[in-house]
Design a protein around this motif. Structure first.
Motif, short mmCIF file in Angstrom:
data_model
loop_
_atom_site.label_atom_id
_atom_site.label_comp_id
_atom_site.label_asym_id
_atom_site.label_seq_id
_atom_site.Cartn_x
_atom_site.Cartn_y
_atom_site.Cartn_z
N UNK A 64 0.87 -1.17 0.00
CA UNK A 64 0.00 0.00 0.00
C UNK A 64 0.91 1.22 0.00
N UNK A 65 0.79 2.03 -1.06
CA UNK A 65 1.66 3.20 -1.19
C UNK A 65 0.84 4.46 -0.98
N UNK A 66 1.26 5.22 0.02
CA UNK A 66 0.61 6.48 0.35
C UNK A 66 1.26 7.58 -0.48
N UNK A 67 0.44 8.50 -0.97
CA UNK A 67 0.93 9.63 -1.75
C UNK A 67 0.40 10.90 -1.12
N UNK A 68 1.30 11.78 -0.70
CA UNK A 68 0.89 13.06 -0.11
C UNK A 68 1.69 14.17 -0.76
N UNK A 69 1.05 15.35 -0.84
CA UNK A 69 1.72 16.51 -1.40
C UNK A 69 2.03 17.46 -0.25
N UNK A 70 3.32 17.72 -0.04
CA UNK A 70 3.77 18.60 1.04
C UNK A 70 4.55 19.75 0.42
N UNK A 71 4.08 20.97 0.64
CA UNK A 71 4.72 22.16 0.08
C UNK A 71 4.92 22.04 -1.42
N UNK A 72 3.93 21.50 -2.12
CA UNK A 72 3.98 21.39 -3.56
C UNK A 72 4.81 20.24 -4.09
N UNK A 73 5.35 19.40 -3.20
CA UNK A 73 6.17 18.26 -3.62
C UNK A 73 5.48 16.97 -3.21
N UNK A 74 5.24 16.08 -4.16
CA UNK A 74 4.59 14.80 -3.88
C UNK A 74 5.60 13.82 -3.31
N UNK A 75 5.22 13.18 -2.19
CA UNK A 75 6.06 12.16 -1.55
C UNK A 75 5.28 10.86 -1.48
N UNK A 76 5.99 9.78 -1.68
CA UNK A 76 5.40 8.44 -1.64
C UNK A 76 5.99 7.67 -0.48
N UNK A 77 5.17 6.79 0.10
CA UNK A 77 5.64 5.99 1.23
C UNK A 77 4.87 4.68 1.27
N UNK A 78 5.58 3.59 1.51
CA UNK A 78 4.93 2.30 1.72
C UNK A 78 4.43 2.28 3.15
N UNK A 79 3.14 2.04 3.30
CA UNK A 79 2.56 1.97 4.64
C UNK A 79 2.87 0.63 5.28
N UNK A 80 3.17 0.64 6.57
CA UNK A 80 3.34 -0.63 7.27
C UNK A 80 2.06 -1.44 7.16
N UNK A 81 2.12 -2.75 7.25
CA UNK A 81 0.98 -3.62 6.99
C UNK A 81 -0.24 -3.30 7.83
#
Length: 84
Positions: A64-81
């Protein structure tokens, strides 16, 4: 009568095997702050479309990959199970 010599055991090196590009990207995405597309592309020396394709493959494998935009920059993160 034949004699047999003791089998030589393979020598173990003290340095671990280097991580693959795939594993390096997964490690980066698994960090608390995640990563930008540019971070991942530079790390793996991939084009952005190849990096996006790799993330699509991770999703198909159940990550599960989370996508958030912080200060105009998109960051991706794998969520822990347990966080899905």
């Amino acid at each position: 009568m034949t004699t047999t010599s003791a089998a030589k055991l393979p020598t173990q090196t003290s340095t671990p095997e280097p991580k693959t590009k795939n594993q390096q990207i997964i490690d980066l995405l698994s960090s608390e702050e995640g990563a930008t597309l540019d971070d991942m592309s530079k790390l793996a020396n991939w084009q952005p479309h190849s990096t996006r394709s790799f993330m699509t493959g991770l999703k198909k494998k159940g990550h599960v990959i989370e996508s958030v935009k912080i200060d105009g920059v998109r960051r991706y993160r794998i969520l822990p199970s347990g966080d899905a």
